[in-house]
Design a protein around this motif. Structure first.
Motif, PDB file in Angstrom:
ATOM      1  N   ASP A  54      62.138   6.192  14.609  1.00  0.00           N
ATOM      2  CA  ASP A  54      61.082   6.799  13.803  1.00  0.00           C
ATOM      3  C   ASP A  54      60.548   8.066  14.465  1.00  0.00           C
ATOM      4  N   ALA A  55      60.417   8.036  15.786  1.00  0.00           N
ATOM      5  CA  ALA A  55      59.917   9.202  16.507  1.00  0.00           C
ATOM      6  C   ALA A  55      60.878  10.375  16.370  1.00  0.00           C
ATOM      7  N   ARG A  56      62.182  10.094  16.488  1.00  0.00           N
ATOM      8  CA  ARG A  56      63.167  11.169  16.357  1.00  0.00           C
ATOM      9  C   ARG A  56      63.104  11.794  14.966  1.00  0.00           C
ATOM     10  N   ALA A  57      62.993  10.961  13.942  1.00  0.00           N
ATOM     11  CA  ALA A  57      62.906  11.475  12.574  1.00  0.00           C
ATOM     12  C   ALA A  57      61.645  12.311  12.394  1.00  0.00           C
ATOM     13  N   PHE A  58      60.551  11.846  12.962  1.00  0.00           N
ATOM     14  CA  PHE A  58      59.287  12.569  12.872  1.00  0.00           C
ATOM     15  C   PHE A  58      59.394  13.921  13.577  1.00  0.00           C
ATOM     16  N   GLY A  59      59.991  13.925  14.766  1.00  0.00           N
ATOM     17  CA  GLY A  59      60.135  15.165  15.513  1.00  0.00           C
ATOM     18  C   GLY A  59      60.998  16.183  14.790  1.00  0.00           C
ATOM     19  N   LEU A  60      62.125  15.736  14.243  1.00  0.00           N
ATOM     20  CA  LEU A  60      63.010  16.647  13.526  1.00  0.00           C
ATOM     21  C   LEU A  60      62.353  17.171  12.253  1.00  0.00           C
ATOM     22  N   ALA A  61      61.593  16.309  11.583  1.00  0.00           N
ATOM     23  CA  ALA A  61      60.863  16.754  10.394  1.00  0.00           C
ATOM     24  C   ALA A  61      59.839  17.820  10.767  1.00  0.00           C
ATOM     25  N   GLY A  62      59.170  17.618  11.918  1.00  0.00           N
ATOM     26  CA  GLY A  62      58.213  18.612  12.377  1.00  0.00           C
ATOM     27  C   GLY A  62      58.877  19.948  12.663  1.00  0.00           C
ATOM     28  N   LEU A  63      60.065  19.911  13.255  1.00  0.00           N
ATOM     29  CA  LEU A  63      60.786  21.144  13.550  1.00  0.00           C
ATOM     30  C   LEU A  63      61.166  21.876  12.267  1.00  0.00           C
ATOM     31  N   VAL A  64      61.670  21.149  11.284  1.00  0.00           N
ATOM     32  CA  VAL A  64      62.029  21.764  10.003  1.00  0.00           C
ATOM     33  C   VAL A  64      60.795  22.381   9.354  1.00  0.00           C
ATOM     34  N   TRP A  65      59.697  21.622   9.347  1.00  0.00           N
ATOM     35  CA  TRP A  65      58.420  22.122   8.808  1.00  0.00           C
ATOM     36  C   TRP A  65      58.045  23.440   9.494  1.00  0.00           C
ATOM     37  N   GLY A  66      58.103  23.454  10.821  1.00  0.00           N
ATOM     38  CA  GLY A  66      57.702  24.632  11.570  1.00  0.00           C
ATOM     39  C   GLY A  66      58.572  25.838  11.280  1.00  0.00           C
ATOM     40  N   VAL A  67      59.881  25.646  11.249  1.00  0.00           N
ATOM     41  CA  VAL A  67      60.797  26.757  10.998  1.00  0.00           C
ATOM     42  C   VAL A  67      60.590  27.329   9.602  1.00  0.00           C
ATOM     43  N   LEU A  68      60.363  26.464   8.626  1.00  0.00           N
ATOM     44  CA  LEU A  68      60.158  26.934   7.253  1.00  0.00           C
ATOM     45  C   LEU A  68      58.881  27.765   7.136  1.00  0.00           C
ATOM     46  N   TRP A  69      57.816  27.328   7.776  1.00  0.00           N
ATOM     47  CA  TRP A  69      56.567  28.082   7.706  1.00  0.00           C
ATOM     48  C   TRP A  69      56.688  29.406   8.452  1.00  0.00           C
ATOM     49  N   TRP A  70      57.408  29.423   9.560  1.00  0.00           N
ATOM     50  CA  TRP A  70      57.580  30.693  10.277  1.00  0.00           C
ATOM     51  C   TRP A  70      58.479  31.647   9.495  1.00  0.00           C
ATOM     52  N   ALA A  71      59.465  31.096   8.802  1.00  0.00           N
ATOM     53  CA  ALA A  71      60.286  31.941   7.930  1.00  0.00           C
ATOM     54  C   ALA A  71      59.426  32.534   6.823  1.00  0.00           C
ATOM     55  N   ALA A  72      58.525  31.713   6.266  1.00  0.00           N
ATOM     56  CA  ALA A  72      57.614  32.208   5.230  1.00  0.00           C
ATOM     57  C   ALA A  72      56.708  33.303   5.771  1.00  0.00           C
ATOM     58  N   ALA A  73      56.245  33.135   7.010  1.00  0.00           N
ATOM     59  CA  ALA A  73      55.386  34.151   7.623  1.00  0.00           C
ATOM     60  C   ALA A  73      56.120  35.475   7.765  1.00  0.00           C
ATOM     61  N   LEU A  74      57.389  35.425   8.185  1.00  0.00           N
ATOM     62  CA  LEU A  74      58.162  36.651   8.369  1.00  0.00           C
ATOM     63  C   LEU A  74      58.537  37.289   7.033  1.00  0.00           C
ATOM     64  N   LEU A  75      58.719  36.484   6.003  1.00  0.00           N
ATOM     65  CA  LEU A  75      58.983  37.034   4.670  1.00  0.00           C
ATOM     66  C   LEU A  75      57.731  37.659   4.081  1.00  0.00           C
TER      67      LEU A  75
END
Length: 319
Positions: free
Chosen positions: A114-135
């Motif tokens: 569960d922790a691994r899934a949570f961590g990977l989900a957090g990473l995806v969330w973070g990358v998507l928001w940073w991509a949105a910031a750069l766009l």
């Protein structure tokens, strides 16, 4: 091999929030978010409400939350799987200076899966928001590269490429912590003045000189798990020299720019309380040999340097 205990029965959503808040080390996440407060004082109130700045900083903050959650969580996943956290927290209890309750994977409150899934989900969330910031607020090439490296390198500290297992963890931590301050400033301004670089480095060294003493305390467990931190790679004396060098370089980041006239003398004056605490941290470690006490003093030194930087930036804005 997992060293976790059988998971405990869930006790409702609030308890689950508490478990995951401890998993991501919420107090340290809050400390990292102080970087954005420093950025706000560097920009000033007028810049904060103009153009694309407010939303760009919001997007960066949302992404930062996900990336930090991933970093903290995946670090614990690795520590639980290779046994280093068991050796460092269970077999060598640290009491209130570093309580076991901050490791819900070891107490069985969260499973590794569960922790691994949570961590990977957090990473995806973070990358998507940073991509949105750069766009939304297209940045200079150096900003894009910095944010991309921050997203990639920060989670590799002890997961994935596991840089901290090959003697590179300290460099990754210094870069990552500094970039959490430098990147958002660059995102909204496209610039990197010396003052911002210096404050980013001070923020980075603040985190590094907490982790350095943690690694000193964890040398036995890390060595058994194959985690080659500087404390593991060197002798006890060599590690003391390394911590001395980090301390001196940290202070030089303040003193040298002032001495050559690149920053005003008031910068050194305002940061004097931090200088005293940083010297006290290392001197106390030499005297007592207790790395956890030095780590605790490092936390206070980090929060003090943040307070000093905020004070200096506000004074610069109003005087």
């Amino acid at each position: 091999m997992s060293t976790t205990s059988p998971p405990r029965t869930a006790r409702g959503p609030l308890h689950a929030v508490g478990r995951y808040a401890r998993l991501v080390k919420y107090k340290f996440v809050i400390d990292f978010f102080l970087a954005l407060v420093i950025v706000a004082t560097l920009l000033g109130p007028a810049a904060l409400v103009s153009g694309t700045t407010p939303l760009a900083l919001l997007f960066f903050a949302l992404g930062m939350l996900g990336v930090l959650a991933a970093v903290m969580t995946l670090d614990d996943v690795t520590g639980a799987q290779d046994g280093s956290d068991t050796a460092n927290y269970v077999e060598t209890p640290s009491g209130q200076l570093r309580p076991l309750s901050r490791k819900p994977l070891l107490t069985g409150e969260i499973t590794v899966r569960d922790a691994r899934a949570f961590g990977l989900a957090g990473l995806v969330w973070g990358v998507l928001w940073w991509a949105a910031a750069l766009l939304y607020a297209p940045g200079e090439p150096w900003v894009i590269v910095t944010m991309a490296l921050l997203a990639f390198l920060s989670v590799q500290y002890s997961w994935g490429l596991k840089f901290s297992y090959y003697g590179l963890g300290e460099a990754v931590l210094l870069f990552s912590a500094a970039a959490f301050l430098i990147a958002p400033y660059g995102l909204v301004t496209g610039q990197l003045p010396l003052m911002v670089l210096v404050q980013g480095l001070l923020f980075g060294f603040g985190q590094l000189l907490i982790a350095g003493y943690s690694n000193t305390n964890d040398v036995r467990g890390d060595a058994e798990a194959g985690r080659r931190t500087v404390a593991v790679l060197t002798s006890e004396f060599g590690n003391k020299v390394f911590l001395a060098v980090l301390t001196c370089v940290n202070l030089a980041v303040i003193v040298v720019p002032v001495a050559v006239g690149a920053l005003p003398w008031t910068f050194l004056l305002v940061l004097a309380p931090f200088v005293v605490l940083r010297v006290r941290q290392y001197a106390g470690f030499l005297r007592t040999g207790d790395p956890l006490v030095a780590r605790s003093r490092g936390i206070w030194a980090f929060r003090t340097v943040v307070a000093c930087l905020l004070l200096f930036n506000v004074l610069e804005a109003v005087l």
